[in-house]
Design an enzyme around this catalytic site. Structure first.
Site, PDB file in Angstrom:
ATOM      1  CG  ASP A   1     -35.558  22.982  -9.681  1.00 57.23           C
ATOM      2  OD1 ASP A   1     -34.849  23.626  -9.077  1.00 57.23           O
ATOM      3  OD2 ASP A   1     -35.032  21.530  -9.976  1.00 57.23           O
TER       4      ASP A   1
ATOM      5  CG  ASP B   1     -34.219  19.167 -12.742  1.00 63.83           C
ATOM      6  OD1 ASP B   1     -33.575  20.116 -12.426  1.00 63.83           O
ATOM      7  OD2 ASP B   1     -34.977  18.684 -11.767  1.00 63.83           O
TER       8      ASP B   1
ATOM      9  CG  ASP C   1     -85.094   5.467 -19.764  1.00 67.28           C
ATOM     10  OD1 ASP C   1     -84.757   6.350 -20.527  1.00 67.28           O
ATOM     11  OD2 ASP C   1     -84.729   5.447 -18.509  1.00 67.28           O
TER      12      ASP C   1
ATOM     13  CG  ASP D   1     -65.498  51.170 -10.807  1.00 62.04           C
ATOM     14  OD1 ASP D   1     -65.993  52.174 -10.554  1.00 62.04           O
ATOM     15  OD2 ASP D   1     -64.649  50.453 -10.094  1.00 62.04           O
TER      16      ASP D   1
ATOM     17  CG  ASP E   1     -65.319  48.252  -7.069  1.00 61.28           C
ATOM     18  OD1 ASP E   1     -65.067  49.576  -6.671  1.00 61.28           O
ATOM     19  OD2 ASP E   1     -64.224  47.601  -7.196  1.00 61.28           O
ATOM     20  CG  ASP E   2     -62.067  46.851 -10.294  1.00 64.12           C
ATOM     21  OD1 ASP E   2     -61.160  47.028  -9.628  1.00 64.12           O
ATOM     22  OD2 ASP E   2     -62.678  47.766 -10.626  1.00 64.12           O
TER      23      ASP E   2
ATOM     24  CG  ASP F   1     -66.391  -8.681  37.561  1.00 63.66           C
ATOM     25  OD1 ASP F   1     -67.290  -9.559  37.799  1.00 63.66           O
ATOM     26  OD2 ASP F   1     -65.507  -8.435  38.433  1.00 63.66           O
TER      27      ASP F   1
ATOM     28  CD  GLU G   1     -36.414  17.600  -8.200  1.00 68.07           C
ATOM     29  OE1 GLU G   1     -35.236  18.447  -8.317  1.00 68.07           O
ATOM     30  OE2 GLU G   1     -37.477  18.094  -8.650  1.00 68.07           O
TER      31      GLU G   1
ATOM     32  CG  ASP H   1     -87.309   8.933 -22.272  1.00 68.88           C
ATOM     33  OD1 ASP H   1     -86.891   8.934 -23.761  1.00 68.88           O
ATOM     34  OD2 ASP H   1     -86.790   8.694 -21.448  1.00 68.88           O
TER      35      ASP H   1
END
EC number: 3.4.23.-
Length: 1755
Positions: free
Chosen positions: A1610, A1685, A671, A1346, A1427-1428, A461, A1652, A736
């Site tokens: 730092d 620091d 339990d 490898d 692969d290494d 409305d 910091e 149990d």
């Protein structure tokens, strides 16, 4: 005989289906890749010629090609290798004998006789068995025939005896396309039926009517081969023939099944397109019918999406369902399920309306006498509903302006809805037919809908000033009888019953609230556009949507009739009981307790249980009639829905019947639940519960572990309790088969006490239902209580305890009694109970001073077991106390924000309920010093410490004065506090000890500090609080952390007169007030900061004992001091020389230089941020500044610092973000192409080696079956998107071997040919460095492996083609890939999934969560990089076992087994590592840099003096206009990419000291000025001069019991372009540097403290992730520390002051750091600036400083 027979029938061989294939099987070992192009062309020409000869042969001798037949004549043309079937599947003399046909003699051919195939042959006998057909056989399939049709007759109807015959039978047409095969089969079946062979055709069940004869089988086979050439057969037919080339019956059977399926599909489509529904049948049946049709079509490959399905369904709706057609406008993506929710809702509404027609329908006489000029109106100040509707809206609007107590007269039907019915549509669904659960309203609230109203919608409305609604169930915070006058457009009053809030939840997940008025005297629910506009919501009638001013779409608008509507599905229903609107003046004495209040009070129990309990007086103080139960049935508690959400209920009746014969407390169920993870050590991880079988009385006990002795202690306690309190003996305990119950210790204990253990059978959880259900109930309550109260998770057992107390007091619906009543105990007095988490104020009887507040905010947990007090949690003290000195905090509801609990204020109810108890407490209070009983055993928080064996620290705590003054302890005199939600802090320090709750009388005296941070114009200076004095606020932390053996803080107290101080005036920038602070030496300051807990707000305690207080050194503090010293001692910090007495103390480091000329872009930034640079400006000596590089340095002259103004616009300035990883930089191309390595390579020896590598690569690809070698594809026939270009790349490895690799061009791969969501994971460099560090400390063996051709072990799912290798000379051909070829986008991800699955399933490894490619088991750790593989283990045999398993599947090479005890050299992922087990590890890249740097064409200076630092402080990058031509610009950018790419690779591997320079120069890659290039040359020169430097690690001390992970942080404030700060972090594990990071801050900081904080917050996530990795790889405890620091940063982090921060961004970061420090055992240290090795990450340093900070960890 056989040859004679063949020659005899050679004249009819044209009718056979024999293929021209050689009688011999062709065998060849020739590799398809070795076939030259000329041979391939000859083969194709010969095949083409043979085919043309067959084509031109007359019909009488033509033999169609069919590879499934053996020819009696040798073939003159060799078989093509690229035929439709593989060569090995072609028929030969040895393969042509069909099963069961051996009696025909020759095994190489199928016998046939002339009568079977000759068109002119009539068989002997009275009747012709087979039909005859004209010689013009093989008409095309497209040619229509009178007998061919699209349907076939069931073979069962054919004559099985074949007595009828036809003289001529028209043959089936020739098959000309695989797509025409279904239609051809129909004509072929018709042909067989006409040929008296209908009985052999398979029926619908797949079986023929009669058995087929051999002659009929031969006829069937030969005719099928004639009219269905093999090249036109579909793939599935070829698959059948490849198995059995005579199985024509199976082809016919499959074809009939497909035709039946197609018929069903057609019927389903027709049915779906002609759906009709008007509600005459149940909605469930209609939904089942439609969903079954859609499912069948989807399963058959005909996908019906939601949009099409909804359109088809809505098109068939009629009656009251017709208006659903228009709901598509409100849902652009409506689903079928949502549509059926609408249909179900209307159907249920129809059924409900029919059952209650007398209540809603009006008499016909009333309709006739109804007048539209009723006195009540519906529209407040409405002028026009929708301005867009100017035509034909007057009558509708007029109708809407009046109220009718019954239905309006029916109107004519329109397109938008069906004809009006006599029954109104009642929509009670709270989500407009979509939100699922109904809200059943009372009959009073139901309103008959007008015939032009859209049910379930609000009418928009534009002229109404207020929103009106007829139903009260959507009104929030309702208040009855408001003093509001509302009139309609005719100035007539509209009575208003209530006012409240109407809450919307729109589809963009936002919530909005507007005011709403409730009145039943309207015909429509009106939604005011004016009120929507007030909350930034407008209606767009062009797009038919509600939207915000920024264009965000909130909800669709539905046009129905002449009006516009919005669905009620966006309204949030009220979750509280709506007050009775007409009964406002209810007496306070007669007002009932609302059910939601009682529900929350009694631990969220259900209404039925509460009513039983009140009826049977198990809950005392009030009766059942005192509770308002009107909303109990429909009430939904959000916390219960979240906390008690379950999958399904346990099966009831699972216990044995004989258990009911036991007396109380003779049969127990027990339990154990747990563990609960991510809790502090002081909190229990388990609890054990006991339940009596007869009384259902429950007990719960906390557990920290599941050891035998812990379980035994609990059993001893409960047996003694039952024996003494109930004079009963336990006979049986059911449990149990967990190891905690089946161990020998407990078994002997039970046997000694005469108790029978009753174990459940294996995997029979139903037999343990009592204990299982109790644990589930308690956990549901626990989650609900924590959700409701907002308390931290470490208080979970307090919630369990509270729930147990309440559950024991609630009556059981079966027994009508509570467990307490069964046990003979009195009922629970509810007046002594508080809601769990109720905010309270606890009295502090021993405050810090007389002027300190006497109240401590807390949260009520549960009644005490050992006193009349209450267990209350005090967040500020990190304690739980047992006390009676508390007062309920009025108006504070600890609730979650997502639920509307603002209206749920039960203060008056709580006051009335606890009034008598509070008066009893007030009259019986005893003012003694031990009111706070902390020695009780009320719960685990007061009894269990982190390290109970250590002496307790009795140092007291001060209460933070930040809280407001609490209300009076007398409830009747207290004033109502403003109603704002107070939630318990979730992230608080959860460590709870037995130390004293309140401060002791002995206090340390320190001055009060109020000013923390000065925010002057410069934003530079922060008053260093810890300098002035050790804060008394630290007392707040001391006692809670005193019990931590790993804490970094001490509780030493110092007197203000302990040392002599000199007052030094310090003025804040921009201000006039001077602060006088004591001047303290650096050494003393450092001591105080390290051993104190600095805070922002400090309170000055009183000191009545003496002026000089000696620090209290307890054993705990000494242990902490030793821990601190040991951690700092392990770090590679520089050894500082004695300081000059002229130097300023450390506080001045926080003062940045005040300089009127400062540049915005520099390599060195502002320079040294220490204050002495400004106060006492000294020029460094020449040797500190000189960098002897003998190349052009014309632009390196030091420039005057420019003013702090934004840079001017430049013609070409290209700045990029800081380098985040090495991969963001373009790498250097170190490979050669095919023409460079072979074709035009003048080095003969190198060329031969590359050729050898080339053939080795091709052989490996063939061995791995990388592509399909059986067929080559024409390039024109393949989709170009699926064709991937390929190329050979060549390179020479560092070990001297020459390598060739055939790769695909994945960089130009089309996105449709791979899954973009797949990831190719590799081990993170931090994970590798962590594993190497742990290997050194634990004497691990390191094995390097490898896997050859790793990617080729992974299959590829997609259809992709590549060009063959160039030596084949097949440029116009393609080969299809079968393996994950190198270079493809998906190859890395495919290989990762393959090797991951193998390591987990075959090697028994598991991947560390959050760290991809890091696998571990109990003995071995594996780091995977493509692969290494790097294996770490203490036992070398464990590594060998993994290698053996890998070799079973993959070609695994052992690069280095690592078995020697001497120094071993590795080359791991570019790092050159020297490792001597148990001693040291050195990481460098000398060989690699020696090889790569000279190739960069950088003007190196090998004879001159070596550089001592990578850059000079004070030199700034000049960003003047860069004017160069385009070609030179591209060349320089390319050069910068190569140089910075190599530098980044080295820096992020191990040269962390270079990261600042790399990061700064990387930001200028696209700004290659002469100055930037020279600075880059200097960096490369320094790398060349220091190429022999190594990252040095030494083994950790074997006596260290813990792993120590430290981040040193730092920041350099404002030294980057546009006033950004540079931040840096270095990570160390057990004193070894494992990583570093230097980057530009993403936010602009306004002070050094903010910078910091930003730096520390950047390090915390990685610190936590590394901590988790270390704990997974090494089970030793870990200590996490942060070193900075900045004292002011430490003060802010450790402060408990929750006042608003100046900046919300950094305030969020600071609050997060507080949570990390307080909740995750993260400790913060102070470190001197001169020892901060992270300083090299944030700024260029002088040579001496640079060497001092780096020479201990890299040299």
């Amino acid at each position: 005989m056989e040859s004679q027979q063949l020659s005899q029938h050679s004249h009819i061989s044209h009718g056979s289906a024999c293929a021209s294939v050689t009688s011999k099987e062709v065998h060849t070992n020739q590799d398809p890749l070795d076939v030259s192009a000329s041979k391939t062309e000859e083969c194709e020409k010969a095949s083409t010629k043979a085919n043309s000869q067959q084509t031109t042969t007359p019909a009488s001798s033509a033999v169609p090609e069919n590879p499934h037949h053996a020819s009696p004549q040798p073939a003159s043309v060799p078989p093509p290798q690229n035929g439709p079937y593989p060569q090995q599947c072609m028929m030969t003399q040895n393969q042509a004998n069909p099963s069961g046909w051996s009696f025909y003699g020759h095994p190489s051919m199928i016998p046939y006789t002339p009568y079977q195939m000759s068109p002119m042959y009539f068989p002997p006998g009275p009747q012709s068995q087979f039909p005859q057909y004209p010689s013009s056989v093989g008409t095309p399939l497209s040619t229509p025939s009178p007998e061919s049709g699209n349907t076939f007759t069931d073979s069962s109807s054919a004559d099985s005896d074949m007595t009828s015959t036809k003289k001529y039978v028209r043959p089936p047409p020739m098959l000309t396309s695989p797509n025409d095969f279904p239609n051809w089969v129909k004509t072929y079946i018709k042909f067989l039926q006409n040929s008296n062979l209908g009985g052999i055709i398979p029926t619908v069940n797949g079986k023929p009517v009669r058995q087929i004869t051999d002659d009929e089988l031969t006829f069937l086979y030969n005719t099928f081969q004639i009219f269905a050439p093999s090249q036109f057969l579909p793939t599935w037919v070829k698959d059948i023939l490849s198995v059995d080339y005579t199985d024509i019956m199976k082809i016919l059977s499959k074809s009939i099944e497909k035709m039946q399926s197609d018929t069903q599909e057609a019927n389903d489509i027709v049915t779906l397109a002609n759906l009709q529904y008007n509600g005459s049948t149940p909605a469930d049946a209609f939904e089942t019918k439609v969903t079954n049709i859609i499912d069948r079509l989807n399963n058959n490959g005909i996908h019906i999406n939601n949009k099409v399905a909804c359109q088809l369904i809505m098109r068939g709706l009629s009656g009251e369902y017709k208006f659903l057609r228009y709901t598509r406008h409100r849902h652009l993506n409506m689903t079928v399920a949502e549509l059926f929710l609408d249909i179900h809702a209307i159907y249920e509404e129809q059924q409900g309306s029919r059952n209650s027609k007398p209540n809603y329908r009006r008499n016909l006489s009333d309709e006739k006498n109804d007048s539209r000029s009723y006195t009540n109106t519906t529209k407040p100040k409405v002028i026009a509903r929708n301005p867009q509707k100017t035509n034909n809206s007057k009558s509708k609007t007029a109708r809407a302006h009046n109220v009718s107590t019954s239905n309006n007269s029916p109107s004519t039907d329109n397109d938008s809805i069906s004809k009006s019915t006599t029954e109104p549509i009642q929509l009670n669904n709270k989500h407009d037919l979509h939100l699922g659960q109904e809200l059943t309203e009372s009959t009073v609230n139901h309103t008959n809908h007008s015939d032009d109203e859209l049910p379930g919608h609000l009418l928009l409305d534009s002229g109404a000033s207020r929103t009106l609604i007829r139903s009260a169930h959507h009104i929030h915070s309702a208040s009855s009888n408001p003093d509001i006058n509302v009139v309609d457009a005719q100035k007539r009053n509209i009575p208003i019953n209530a006012i409240g809030d109407l809450q919307f939840h729109f589809q963009d997940n936002t919530k909005t609230s507007i005011k709403v008025l409730h009145t039943p005297n309207i015909a429509y629910d009106l939604l005011s556009l004016n009120e929507l506009a007030a909350v930034d919501i407008t209606a767009c009638f062009t797009k038919n949507v509600l939207e915000r001013s920024d264009g965000t779409v909130l909800a669709p608008i539905v046009q129905y009739g002449d009006f516009y509507w919005v669905s009620k599905r966006y309204l949030l229903p009220s979750n509280i009981s709506v007050p009775t609107i007409n009964n406002v003046h209810t007496s306070e004495s007669t007002r009932k307790y609302p059910y939601p209040f009682i529900h929350r009070m009694l631990a969220h129990a259900n209404a039925q249980t509460i009513r039983y309990s009140l009826k049977n007086n198990t809950i005392t103080y009030f009766n059942e009639s005192d509770v308002d139960w009107s909303s109990a049935i429909d009430y939904q508690c959000p916390d219960c829905l979240i906390g008690k959400s379950t999958k399904h209920r346990h099966i009831k009746g699972s216990r044995l019947k004989y258990q009911n014969s036991y007396e109380p407390f003779q049969y127990l169920h027990t339990d154990i639940f747990g563990p609960v993870h991510n809790l502090p050590k002081s909190a229990p991880s388990y609890f054990i519960s006991f339940t009596d079988e007869t009384t259902k009385f429950r007990w719960v006990y906390p557990l920290h572990d599941r050891r035998e002795d812990s379980i035994l202690d609990v059993f001893t306690t409960i047996l003694a309790f039952i024996k003494n309190q109930f004079q009963a003996s336990v006979l049986v305990i059911q449990m149990d088969r967990g190891s905690e119950y089946t161990n020998r210790t407990l078994h002997k204990f039970l046997e000694k006490n005469g108790i029978t253990p009753c174990y459940t059978t294996t995997a029979d959880s139903r037999a343990h239902g009592v204990a299982e259900r109790l644990n589930r109930t308690l956990l549901d309550d626990c989650r609900t209580q924590l959700q409701c109260s907002g308390l931290p998770n470490h208080l979970w057992f307090s919630a369990i305890e509270f729930s147990t107390i309440v559950r024991n007091s609630l009556a059981s619906p079966k027994s009508k009694k509570s467990a307490r009543q069964h046990a003979g105990l009195a009922g629970l007095d509810i007046s002594t109970l508080l809601p769990f988490g109720q905010p309270v104020i606890v009295n502090d009887h021993n405050p810090n001073s007389k002027i300190h507040p006497r109240g401590i905010p807390g949260y009520a947990l549960h009644p005490s077991r050992n006193s009349y007090g209450y267990i209350i949690y005090l967040p500020s003290l990190k304690k739980t106390v047992d006390t009676t000195n508390y007062v309920i905090l009025q108006g504070k509801e600890s609730r979650l924000d997502q639920f509307n609990y603002d209206a749920l204020t039960f203060d008056e109810d709580l006051n009335r309920l606890t009034a008598s108890y509070q008066s009893f407490i007030a009259s019986n209070e005893i003012q003694e010093s031990n009111d706070l009983n902390i020695e009780s055993d009320h719960d685990f928080q007061s009894d269990i410490e982190l390290h109970p064996e250590q002496p307790r620290n009795v140092l007291s705590k001060a209460v933070s004065p930040t809280d407001s003054t609490p209300p009076s302890t007398h409830t009747e005199d207290s004033k109502r506090v403003s109603k704002t939600n107070i939630r318990a802090p979730r992230e608080v320090d959860p460590n709870i000890s037995e130390s004293n709750i309140l401060p002791s009388k002995k206090r340390s005296s320190t001055p009060q500090i109020s000013n923390i941070e000065s925010t002057g114009s410069g934003g530079m200076h922060k008053l260093n609080v810890p300098l002035l004095a050790p804060m008394s606020q630290s007392n707040t932390h001391e006692s809670s952390h005193a019990s931590k053996s790993k804490d970094f803080r001490h509780s030493d107290s110092y007197s203000e007169n302990e040392t002599n101080h000199t007052n030094v005036p310090i003025s804040s920038t921009g201000g006039t007030n001077n602060k006088t602070v004591p001047q303290i030496s650096d050494q003393e300051t450092e001591k105080r900061i390290i051993h104190r807990s600095p805070s922002i707000d400090a309170s000055p305690p009183e000191n009545n004992s003496s002026h000089n207080i000696v620090p209290i050194k307890t054993p705990t503090t000494v242990s902490e001091q030793n821990t601190e010293e040991s951690i700092i001692a392990d770090l590679p910090l520089p050894d500082l020389p004695p300081e000059s007495p002229t130097e300023f103390p450390d506080p001045f480091k926080e003062l940045p230089p005040i300089n009127s000329h400062q540049t915005n872009s520099s390599l060195g930034g502002i320079g040294d941020s220490n204050a002495y640079t400004t106060i006492n400006s000294k020029k460094r000596s020449l040797e500190d500044n000189e960098t002897e590089i003998k190349v052009s340095r014309d632009t390196w002259n030091t420039k005057n610092m420019r003013s702090l103004e934004p840079p001017r616009s430049k013609k070409r300035i290209h700045l990029i973000a800081a380098v985040k990883a090495v991969k963001s930089i373009k790498p250097i191309r170190t490979t050669l192409r095919y023409d460079e390595a072979i074709t035009y390579n003048k080095d003969i020896k190198e060329k031969e080696k590359y050729i050898e590598a080339y053939h080795k690569e091709v052989n490996q690809l063939l061995k791995m079956k990388t592509w399909d070698t059986d067929e080559y594809y024409d390039r024109k026939e393949i989709d170009p998107k699926r064709v991937i270009n390929s190329m050979f790349i060549f390179n020479k490895k560092r070990d001297g071997t020459h390598k060739a690799r055939f790769v695909a061009r994945g960089d130009i791969q089309h996105p449709d040919t791979y899954d973009t969501g797949m990831q190719s994971n590799t081990v993170h460099h931090y994970a590798l460095m962590t594993s190497l560090s742990l290997a050194l400390d634990n004497n691990y063996y390191i094995t390097q492996l490898d896997i050859s051709s790793a990617y080729l072990y992974a299959d590829i799912k997609e259809e992709l083609y590549i060009r063959p290798p160039p030596h084949l000379g097949m440029n116009d051909k393609l080969i299809r890939l079968k393996k994950s070829h190198y270079g493809l986008k998906q190859s890395g991800a495919n290989w990762y999934e393959t090797i991951k699955s193998y390591l987990i399933k075959q090697c028994g490894m598991e991947e560390v969560r959050g760290w991809s490619c890091v696998f571990k088991n109990s003995q071995v750790t594996i780091c995977l990089f493509v692969d290494d593989m790097i294996l770490f283990s203490k036992d070398l045999n464990a590594n060998k076992k993994i290698i053996t398993t890998l070799k079973k599947q993959y070609d695994t090479k052992i690069i280095n087994l690592g078995e020697s005890d001497n120094e071993i050299q590795y080359d791991i992922l570019g790092l050159e590592i020297k490792y001597q087990r148990g001693k040291y590890m050195k990481l460098g890249m000398e060989n690699s840099l020696t090889e790569k740097i000279p190739k960069l064409n950088v003007p190196l200076n090998p004879k001159g003096r070596k550089l001592s630092a990578p850059g000079q402080p004070g030199l700034y990058i000049d960003q003047d206009e860069l004017e160069i031509d385009e070609d030179e610009y591209k060349e320089k950018v390319h050069e910068m990419q190569k140089l910075i790419g190599l530098a980044s690779y080295v820096g992020y591997k191990f040269r962390f000291d270079l990261l600042y320079y790399i990061n700064t120069l990387a930001q200028h890659i696209l700004f290659p000025s002469r100055q930037v290039l020279d600075m880059t040359y200097e960096l490369i020169q320094f790398m060349w001069d220091t190429r022999d430097k190594q990252l040095i690690w030494h083994k950790n001390k074997p006596t260290e019991p813990d792993n120590k992970l430290v981040a040193i942080s730092d920041a350099s404030y404002g030294n980057q372009p546009y006033y950004k700060s540079q931040i840096g972090n270095i990570f160390l594990l057990n004193g070894k540097v494992i990583g570093g990071k230097s980057t530009k801050a993403s936010l602009t900081c306004t002070s050094t403290t903010e910078a910091e904080i930003h730096a520390i917050s950047e390090s915390v996530p990685l610190l936590n992730n590394l901590s988790y990795l270390i704990q997974e790889l090494n089970k030793k405890p870990i200590i996490k520390g942060l070193l900075t620091d900045s004292r002011s940063t430490i003060s802010i982090i450790k402060s408990t002051n929750e006042e608003k921060f100046r900046n919300r961004f950094f305030g969020t970061k600071a609050m997060r750091l507080r949570d990390e420090v307080s909740g995750n055992n993260l400790y913060v240290y102070y470190i001197e600036t001169k020892k901060n090795i992270a300083d090299v990450m944030t700024k260029p340093l002088p040579i001496k400083t640079f060497k001092l900070l780096t020479n201990k960890w890299i040299h």
